[in-house]
Scaffold this motif. Structure first.
Motif, short mmCIF file in Angstrom:
data_model
loop_
_atom_site.label_atom_id
_atom_site.label_comp_id
_atom_site.label_asym_id
_atom_site.label_seq_id
_atom_site.Cartn_x
_atom_site.Cartn_y
_atom_site.Cartn_z
N GLN A 17 0.82 -1.20 0.00
CA GLN A 17 0.00 0.00 0.00
C GLN A 17 0.86 1.26 0.00
OE1 GLN A 17 -2.60 0.34 3.36
NE2 GLN A 17 -3.68 2.13 2.56
N GLN A 18 1.91 1.26 0.85
CA GLN A 18 2.79 2.42 0.92
C GLN A 18 3.50 2.65 -0.42
OE1 GLN A 18 5.84 2.13 3.90
NE2 GLN A 18 6.17 4.34 3.98
N GLN A 19 3.88 1.51 -1.05
CA GLN A 19 4.56 1.63 -2.33
C GLN A 19 3.64 2.26 -3.39
OE1 GLN A 19 6.27 -1.99 -3.68
NE2 GLN A 19 6.69 -1.22 -5.74
N LYS A 20 2.38 1.78 -3.41
CA LYS A 20 1.44 2.31 -4.38
C LYS A 20 1.19 3.80 -4.14
CE LYS A 20 -1.00 -2.02 -5.37
NZ LYS A 20 -2.30 -2.73 -5.32
N GLN A 21 1.07 4.19 -2.87
CA GLN A 21 0.89 5.61 -2.57
C GLN A 21 2.08 6.43 -3.03
OE1 GLN A 21 0.14 5.74 1.63
NE2 GLN A 21 -2.03 5.15 1.44
N SER A 22 3.27 5.87 -2.77
CA SER A 22 4.47 6.59 -3.21
C SER A 22 4.52 6.69 -4.72
CB SER A 22 5.73 5.88 -2.69
OG SER A 22 5.73 5.86 -1.27
N GLN A 23 4.12 5.60 -5.40
CA GLN A 23 4.10 5.64 -6.87
C GLN A 23 3.14 6.72 -7.37
OE1 GLN A 23 3.15 1.77 -8.33
NE2 GLN A 23 5.13 0.87 -7.77
N ARG A 24 1.95 6.72 -6.77
CA ARG A 24 0.98 7.73 -7.21
C ARG A 24 1.50 9.14 -6.94
NH1 ARG A 24 -2.80 3.95 -5.04
NH2 ARG A 24 -2.83 5.10 -3.07
N GLN A 25 2.15 9.30 -5.79
CA GLN A 25 2.68 10.63 -5.43
C GLN A 25 3.74 11.10 -6.41
OE1 GLN A 25 4.63 10.80 -1.64
NE2 GLN A 25 4.46 13.02 -1.49
N ILE A 26 4.69 10.21 -6.71
CA ILE A 26 5.76 10.62 -7.60
C ILE A 26 5.26 10.85 -9.02
CG2 ILE A 26 6.54 8.29 -8.23
CD1 ILE A 26 9.37 9.39 -8.24
N VAL A 27 4.31 9.99 -9.48
CA VAL A 27 3.76 10.17 -10.82
C VAL A 27 3.00 11.50 -10.89
CG1 VAL A 27 2.09 9.30 -12.49
CG2 VAL A 27 3.68 7.73 -11.39
N THR A 28 2.19 11.77 -9.85
CA THR A 28 1.41 13.01 -9.86
C THR A 28 2.31 14.24 -9.81
OG1 THR A 28 -0.43 11.89 -8.75
CG2 THR A 28 -0.38 14.31 -8.67
N LEU A 29 3.24 14.21 -8.84
CA LEU A 29 4.13 15.38 -8.71
C LEU A 29 5.02 15.54 -9.93
CD1 LEU A 29 5.17 15.07 -4.94
CD2 LEU A 29 3.56 16.68 -5.97
N SER A 30 5.53 14.44 -10.44
CA SER A 30 6.39 14.53 -11.62
C SER A 30 5.61 15.06 -12.82
CB SER A 30 7.00 13.16 -11.95
OG SER A 30 7.81 12.71 -10.88
N GLN A 31 4.37 14.58 -12.98
CA GLN A 31 3.57 15.05 -14.10
C GLN A 31 3.27 16.54 -13.97
OE1 GLN A 31 0.05 12.72 -14.71
NE2 GLN A 31 -0.32 13.51 -16.76
N ARG A 32 2.94 16.97 -12.74
CA ARG A 32 2.71 18.41 -12.53
C ARG A 32 3.97 19.22 -12.82
NH1 ARG A 32 -0.49 18.41 -6.71
NH2 ARG A 32 -2.44 17.44 -7.45
N SER A 33 5.09 18.70 -12.30
CA SER A 33 6.35 19.42 -12.51
C SER A 33 6.69 19.52 -13.98
CB SER A 33 7.48 18.70 -11.76
OG SER A 33 8.70 19.33 -12.00
N MET A 34 6.54 18.37 -14.70
CA MET A 34 6.87 18.39 -16.13
C MET A 34 5.92 19.32 -16.88
SD MET A 34 7.91 14.43 -16.96
CE MET A 34 6.47 13.75 -16.13
N GLU A 161 4.10 15.03 -22.33
CA GLU A 161 3.80 14.85 -20.91
C GLU A 161 3.13 13.49 -20.67
OE1 GLU A 161 2.97 19.58 -20.06
OE2 GLU A 161 1.37 18.12 -19.88
N VAL A 162 2.17 13.15 -21.53
CA VAL A 162 1.47 11.87 -21.34
C VAL A 162 2.43 10.71 -21.54
CG1 VAL A 162 -0.32 10.38 -22.31
CG2 VAL A 162 -0.76 12.82 -22.00
N ALA A 163 3.26 10.81 -22.58
CA ALA A 163 4.20 9.71 -22.83
C ALA A 163 5.18 9.55 -21.68
CB ALA A 163 4.95 9.98 -24.14
N MET A 164 5.70 10.65 -21.16
CA MET A 164 6.66 10.57 -20.07
C MET A 164 6.00 10.03 -18.80
SD MET A 164 9.31 13.50 -18.79
CE MET A 164 9.90 13.64 -20.46
N ALA A 215 12.42 16.33 -4.63
CA ALA A 215 13.25 17.04 -5.61
C ALA A 215 12.39 17.62 -6.73
CB ALA A 215 14.31 16.10 -6.18
N ALA A 216 11.38 16.85 -7.15
CA ALA A 216 10.48 17.34 -8.20
C ALA A 216 9.77 18.61 -7.77
CB ALA A 216 9.46 16.26 -8.56
N GLN A 217 9.38 18.67 -6.50
CA GLN A 217 8.74 19.87 -5.99
C GLN A 217 9.70 21.06 -6.01
OE1 GLN A 217 7.41 18.45 -2.16
NE2 GLN A 217 5.33 18.05 -2.92
N GLN A 218 10.95 20.82 -5.63
CA GLN A 218 11.94 21.89 -5.64
C GLN A 218 12.19 22.39 -7.07
OE1 GLN A 218 13.64 23.42 -3.03
NE2 GLN A 218 12.13 22.34 -1.75
#
Length: 696
Positions: A17-34, A161-164, A215-218
């Motif tokens: 569960q923690q891994q999935k949350q982390s995955q969703r977090q990084i995908v969401t933040l990375s997509q926003r950042s990109m 963005e979608v492809a990345m 780092a993505a947020q920074q």
């Protein structure tokens, strides 16, 4: 054992569960950042390219050089993501779209963005779901020539963005699957080590993901110096962290490139207007409340347009590069801390000099010495395309905090001082003073009041008699313009005529004066028998003479009034024909063929009066009043006046003496054979009603 297995399963479930949350977090933040970075980079690129293209199109749009406009537009169209580039005039009509045939040339833009673009006073950014539109006005000084629009497609950005995001999600899913298999195997093999495995997973998987998310947020906030812990691990997490590190470096590099494009002049490599303004604001902010001075030198190359007009814009660019090197070398000769040289635009340069408190140096003396050195350096000829070109430079100097307390006022005051340097003869420098500013304000106020003065009845005509010297018979009148302002009172003719020349109002006033004078002369002919041969002289300004519609205005005035052409005398100064003798000589020759008489005014005061008699067809010359004034006291003026009369008679032209104020002057001029004369002793300027009484 059941409890242990249950605890192990619960632990695995929690890790999953923690891994999935982390995955969703990084995908969401990375997509926003990109998305944010891609949008910001495209916007910054669009604003920079639009501003640069607008600067590059000033002269081509001003001279309607479609080939140069097409070349510049084509260069931008070849850039990635650019869907269209439109160049339009001040009314929103299309001038160029980068195509060969320009099918929509001259048509008003009607797309959804067009209305806001046409009315925008500065750079404007508009967007919808599929397009980013960046428009920038094209100006010369305060005059808006039109603008340029660049459209960027957002489809490529969204696709990237979608492809990345999909790639990152797939990679994370793959990582999750591999680690889950390992976890299951470890749980089955050694349940006792379950806790240890969970700790290892936390350290090796979840922490790097969270570090990348932070780092993505920074990076999203623009902090490209953020540290990403890259180690030698060869798994997918290590690959992801190294890829993220490279992405950070790439984004930082592109950001530096964009900032360099936005803050650097591409031709000279100097700081541009935007960089100068930010630097000036920063320096003034640092100096608030502290001692010290800052000087701003506003420099403009004199007559630089002549280089572009005669040798071409490539030669003009080469001249600017050489001037930049000379100015930079001159600034380096002085021991000045943190000087800054910037190209403000076109042929304008700005130099910032700063003297810290306690240095003992007088900033005004340093600025004056540098300005004098720049005038000397730029005055040296430059070699362009095997030709030697001589130019000068006019410099305005203003000092903070003595003259102004803000960047805007410093730049304005520097421009005012530079303009005064040009009025003083160019190729020199002037310090800003409040008197200069007030004089400029008065000039602007006078220009505003002069607009519409004819319609309001403030401008009027008076007529000075021109008499035959032999018998003092009235043979003609010279038309003079007067301005009686309700607040300013009587404004001297040389003052408001100069304002009309500089502002271009003479193009409106001149034809009105000409037409009114011709109508008045014709009215006298109809009413008075003696006025049948009375000529009327009208002064022609240099600006009117160089106009392409000058001959047509003369024809229209003669046609509307019915005045015979031989009774219209046009008076022009020799400086009015300098630089275009061939064309002006042809125009004047055609007017003389019609019967119009041409007089050369203020004869003897220029550099080449005799030469103009040979190159420009004239019927007579007017001896300047400065010679007539000292006729009885100065033997040189008497000799020169006599020589002018003899020379004119030898080539068959008439001589008029201006400024005859005494009987002695009249008798000397009459004895020397002068044909005509005018002056207060012979007759002061009269209104139309007073002329009626004189003719009656």
């Amino acid at each position: 054992m059941a409890a242990t297995v249950l605890i192990g399963l619960v632990s695995v479930a929690l890790v999953m569960q923690q891994q999935k949350q982390s995955q969703r977090q990084i995908v969401t933040l990375s997509q926003r950042s990109m998305h944010a970075l891609a949008s910001q980079r495209l916007l910054s690129r669009g604003e920079a390219v639009s501003a640069q293209l607008a600067d590059a199109l000033v002269n081509p749009l001003y001279y309607s050089d479609l080939e140069a406009i097409g070349s510049a537009v084509g260069n931008v169209l070849r850039q990635p993501d650019v869907s269209y580039v439109l160049v339009y005039d001040a009314q929103g009509r299309l001038v160029h779209d980068g195509s060969q045939d320009i099918e929509r040339y001259g048509q008003r833009m009607s797309d959804p963005f067009a209305l806001e673009v046409i009315g925008a006073g500065g750079q404007l950014v508009q967007r919808d779901d599929s397009m980013l539109d960046v428009s920038t006005p094209i100006r010369i000084g305060d005059q808006r020539l039109g603008g340029v629009r660049i459209g960027y497609s957002l489809a490529t950005v969204r696709d990237d963005e979608v492809a990345m995001a999909d790639a990152m999600q797939a990679r994370l899913d793959e990582i999750a699957r591999r680690h889950l298999v390992g976890l299951g195997a470890l749980l089955l093999v050694l349940l006792v080590l379950g806790g240890l495995v969970a700790a290892v997973l936390q350290r090796r998987l979840v922490r790097p993901v969270r570090q990348l998310a932070a780092a993505a947020q920074q990076i999203e906030a623009g902090h490209y110096h953020v540290e990403i812990p890259v180690d030698a691990r060869q798994d997918e997490i290590g690959d992801l962290m190294r890829a993220f590190d490279r992405m950070r470096d790439s984004i930082a590099r592109h950001d530096r490139d964009i900032r360099r494009m936005a803050y650097t002049d591409p031709l000279t490599g100097l700081a541009n207007r935007l960089a100068l303004r930010e630097s000036l604001d920063q320096r003034l902010l640092q100096m608030q409340g502290a001692a010290g001075q800052l000087a701003l030198l506003f420099a403009d190359v004199d007559n630089f347009k002549r280089v572009n007009d005669t040798l071409g814009h490539d030669a003009g660019d080469e001249a600017l590069v050489q001037f930049t090197a000379r100015i930079d070398a001159a600034v380096r000769e002085f021991d000045i801390a943190r000087p800054q040289l910037a190209r403000f635009g076109g042929d304008e340069f700005v130099i910032l000099l700063q003297v810290p408190a306690g240095s003992g140096a007088d900033l005004r003396d340093v600025a004056a010495a540098l300005a004098a050195r720049l005038v000397e350096e730029v005055a040296r000829p430059i070699d362009i395309e095997d030709r030697r070109v001589f130019l000068g430079i006019s410099i305005g100097i203003t000092v903070f905090p003595d003259d102004a307390g803000s960047a805007t006022m410093l730049l304005k005051n520097g421009d005012i001082a530079m303009y005064q340097a040009k009025l003083a003869g160019k190729n020199g420098y002037r310090f800003y003073s409040l008197a200069l500013d007030q004089a400029g304000e008065r000039r602007i106020h006078m220009e505003q009041e002069l607009r519409g003065a004819w319609e309001r009845g403030e401008l009027s005509l008076v007529y000075q008699p021109v008499v035959r010297m032999e018998d003092r018979a009235l043979v003609g009148v010279e038309t003079l313009l007067r301005w009686q302002h309700p607040e300013l009172g009587h404004v001297a003719a040389p003052v408001f005529i100069d304002v009309a020349e500089q502002s271009g109002l003479i193009d409106v006033i001149g034809p009105l004066v000409l037409r009114a004078a011709c109508i008045q002369a014709r009215a006298w002919q109809r009413r008075f028998t003696k006025a049948g041969a009375l000529f009327i002289a009208v002064n022609v300004s240099p600006r009117q003479l160089h106009s392409t519609v000058f001959a047509a205005e003369i024809e229209a005035a003669l046609h509307d009034s019915g005045l015979p052409p031989h009774l219209l005398h046009l008076e022009l100064t020799e400086t009015a024909v300098i630089g275009d003798e061939a064309r002006i000589g042809q125009v004047l020759g055609e007017l003389r063929t019609r019967g119009v008489k041409i007089w050369l005014d203020d004869f003897g005061t220029g550099f080449s009066g005799l030469n103009h008699l040979r190159r420009v067809p004239v019927d007579g010359v007017k001896i300047d009043r400065s010679f007539v004034a000292d006729l009885l006291r100065d033997p040189d003026d008497l000799a020169l006046t006599s020589a002018i009369i003899s020379m004119a008679h030898s080539i068959g032209i008439t001589v008029v003496a201006e400024g005859v104020e005494t009987e002695g002057q009249y008798e000397v001029l009459r004895d020397r054979g002068c044909d005509l004369g005018q002056g207060y002793w012979l007759g002061p300027p009269l209104t139309a009603a007073e002329c009626d009484a004189l003719l009656a």
